[in-house]
Design an enzyme around this catalytic site. Structure first.
Site, short mmCIF file in Angstrom:
data_model
loop_
_atom_site.label_atom_id
_atom_site.label_comp_id
_atom_site.label_asym_id
_atom_site.label_seq_id
_atom_site.Cartn_x
_atom_site.Cartn_y
_atom_site.Cartn_z
N CYS A 155 25.16 67.87 56.85
CA CYS A 155 26.10 68.98 56.71
C CYS A 155 27.54 68.46 56.76
O CYS A 155 27.99 67.99 57.81
CB CYS A 155 25.83 69.98 57.83
SG CYS A 155 27.11 71.21 58.09
N CYS A 213 29.84 70.14 59.35
CA CYS A 213 29.47 69.76 60.73
C CYS A 213 30.29 68.55 61.19
O CYS A 213 30.58 68.41 62.38
CB CYS A 213 27.98 69.45 60.83
SG CYS A 213 26.93 70.87 60.46
#
Length: 171
Positions: A68, A71
């Site tokens: 991600c 993230c």
């Protein structure tokens, strides 16, 4: 076109929509503000963590994965927020959803965390929270109810989440 391709295309379209509209990245019926937070017990690097054991604290449960992109930006922000509010009752549980623990460990080498990292390779906890966008966070009050549900990470909007944390941690 094979029968699987329309399904893959639909999933990809949903993922793109989730990225474009971060607050809409929840499945129908997802727990939201005022709802009791789904309970969980998960392994960590040093044992286990359960939501029940954190009752009385403000808890930010953040679902993330090594692949991600957002993230990678949210981890430094969570580290800073944790340092500011952990003394005021904030606990962060970052729930990794990678199937491979080594992928998570590699991510954590580049993005160290002073907060709790839990592992949920089956995705059962994410299913209970009805998460389908990364990252997705739930701010849980001292009484175990959800105060805020937020999907995606935009540094320009991080102040809104921090304001909710600050309010929840105030006496």
């Amino acid at each position: 076109m094979t029968p699987r391709l329309p399904r893959i295309a639909a999933l990809l379209a949903a993922a793109l929509l989730a990225a474009a509209t971060p607050h809409a990245a929840f499945a129908s019926g997802a727990p939201g503000p005022g709802s009791p937070a789904p309970r969980f017990t998960l392994p960590t690097r040093a044992g286990t963590v359960s939501l029940d054991s954190l009752r009385g604290e403000v808890v930010l449960v953040d679902f993330w994965a090594s692949w991600c992109g957002p993230c990678k930006s949210s981890f430094p922000w969570m580290r800073d927020v944790y340092q500011r509010y952990s003394g005021k009752g904030l606990t962060i549980v970052a729930v990794n959803l990678d199937k491979s623990r080594s992928s998570a460990d590699d991510f954590l080498l580049d993005h160290p965390s002073p907060f709790t990292v839990a592992f949920d390779p089956s995705g059962a906890t994410a299913k209970a929270y009805k998460v389908w966008g990364m990252p997705t966070s739930f701010l849980i009050g001292r009484d175990g109810t959800i105060l805020l549900a937020h999907s995606g990470f935009d540094p320009r909007r991080a102040g809104e989440v921090e304001a909710a944390i600050q309010k929840a941690c105030s006496p």
